[in-house]
Motif scaffolding. Structure first.
Motif, short mmCIF file in Angstrom:
data_model
loop_
_atom_site.label_atom_id
_atom_site.label_comp_id
_atom_site.label_asym_id
_atom_site.label_seq_id
_atom_site.Cartn_x
_atom_site.Cartn_y
_atom_site.Cartn_z
N ASN A 1 2.15 1.67 -3.45
CA ASN A 1 1.15 2.21 -4.42
C ASN A 1 0.72 3.60 -4.24
O ASN A 1 0.72 4.66 -5.14
N ASP A 2 0.82 4.10 -3.12
CA ASP A 2 0.53 5.61 -2.63
C ASP A 2 1.92 6.53 -3.01
O ASP A 2 1.30 7.62 -3.54
N CYS B 1 -5.06 -9.30 -4.33
CA CYS B 1 -4.12 -8.11 -4.92
C CYS B 1 -2.97 -8.33 -4.38
O CYS B 1 -1.78 -8.50 -5.00
N GLN B 2 -2.48 -8.68 -2.98
CA GLN B 2 -1.13 -8.85 -2.49
C GLN B 2 -1.05 -9.94 -1.61
O GLN B 2 -0.06 -10.28 -0.55
N ARG C 1 0.84 -1.38 0.15
CA ARG C 1 -0.11 0.00 -0.04
C ARG C 1 0.93 1.16 -0.23
O ARG C 1 0.52 2.25 -0.62
N GLU C 2 2.10 1.14 0.80
CA GLU C 2 2.89 2.40 0.65
C GLU C 2 3.50 2.45 -0.60
O GLU C 2 3.71 3.76 -1.07
#
Length: 350
Positions: free
Chosen positions: A235-236, A269-270, A232-233
């Protein structure tokens, strides 16, 4: 007003074309049979208004009746494959018998050229190749006998044989191209498009087979559930495209690190899953540690020059239920425990 949807009413959309399915073949034959019947009607009328014997008109009418009868039966519960074989064998008999009649040789040659097309149109490649080759041998023998009886010139016979050979090869190549395209589409239903790993739909049947085999031979089997810690980090900060690259890098790392007998799947997704046959909890933990350490060594370098490292958390469980839902819950419980401990952790269900 509340809308109620029952779970058994929801099914995943699957655009994969199943080769030669009964439903698909019926749709194709619904066009082939009436069209062939119309051609037979034209042939019967042509012979009727000419000076040819009435036998040829009768054969055309019988062919028309057969085609329209097959078209009617095709709308019922009759097997489409059985109806097609009736049509194919009847076409073959008409073609071969036509060589023995003076007024039917040319049309028999024309009908003979359609046999490979019909075979590769509706039959599997091996069956179509076998039938077309056998008929081609008969076709060549009949053409040679025509030359021997001086009913056909050598040049005309060679033209017929060459035409049949060309049509056979072209029909085979087109059928092979269609088959390869079908296999690629079918693969998308069982494999993840991004990583090439198994999808959940492709993984569960293998899970059932392996768990049943290990239970039958009383061997251990374990499962790893893997989650990317910092996706998530990534992607952000860098965007979804870079996140996809990170997922692909992890998939590549797992494929190169794990043995060939393990099954690797991307479940979401992950989240990834690894099924390890013939492995108890201790061996599975050893594999998980080796994989975790290897992932930490891999670095993704972007075009901008930035370098990204990843860590993973792993939950380990032994497979005992032969039901993926229950074994997944066990593995997920271990994974959640590892996530609570922080990044780059491993936990077992025991």
């Amino acid at each position: 007003m509340t809308t109620l949807i029952k779970s058994n009413q929801l099914h995943p959309t699957n655009f994969a074309y199943i080769e030669l399915s009964e439903k698909t073949l019926k749709k194709q034959l619904a066009l082939l049979f009436p069209f062939s019947g119309a051609i037979c009607a034209v042939i019967a009328f042509t012979y009727f208004v000419s000076d040819a014997e009435f036998y040829f008109t009768l054969v055309g009418l019988v062919g028309m009746f057969l085609c329209y009868s097959l078209a009617i039966l095709n709308r019922s519960i009759f097997s489409a494959k059985t109806l097609f074989w009736i049509f194919l064998i009847a076409t073959t008999l008409v073609c071969t018998s036509g060589f023995y009649f003076e007024g039917a040789r040319h049309i028999s040659n024309t009908i003979g050229l359609t046999i490979p097309l019909l075979c590769f149109f509706a039959l599997r490649i091996k069956t179509a190749a076998w039938y077309s080759t056998l008929f081609g041998f008969i076709y060549i023998v009949l053409s040679i006998s025509e030359i021997a009886n001086k009913h056909l010139q050598i040049s005309s016979a060679l033209q017929n044989i060459s035409a049949y050979s060309i049509i056979f090869v072209m029909a085979f190549l087109l059928s092979r191209h269609r088959y390869d395209a079908i296999m690629q589409v079918k693969r998308t239903t069982t494999h993840d498009y991004l990583t090439g790993l198994l999808s959940r739909e492709g993984f569960i049947p293998l899970y059932l087979n392996e768990s049943s085999r290990c239970k039958r031979y009383r061997r251990d089997i374990s499962m790893l559930l893997i989650d990317i810690d910092n996706l998530r980090e990534i992607n952000d900060r860098y965007g979804l495209d870079v996140g996809d690259k990170a997922i692909m890098m992890l998939a590549k790392c797992m494929k190169e690190t794990c043995d060939a007998d393990v099954q690797i799947a991307r479940l979401s997704c992950q989240e990834f899953c690894i099924l390890i046959p013939n492995a108890d909890l201790q061996k599975a933990e050893f594999i998980a540690i080796a994989l975790r350490n290897e992932v930490a060594k891999w670095t993704l370098e972007l075009e901008s020059g930035h370098k990204i490292n990843m860590t993973i958390s792993v939950g380990i469980t032994t497979v005992e239920y032969q039901d993926f839902r229950y074994d997944y819950i066990k593995a997920e419980s271990a994974l959640m425990r590892a996530k609570r401990w922080g990044y780059n952790q491993i936990a077992t269900n025991e």
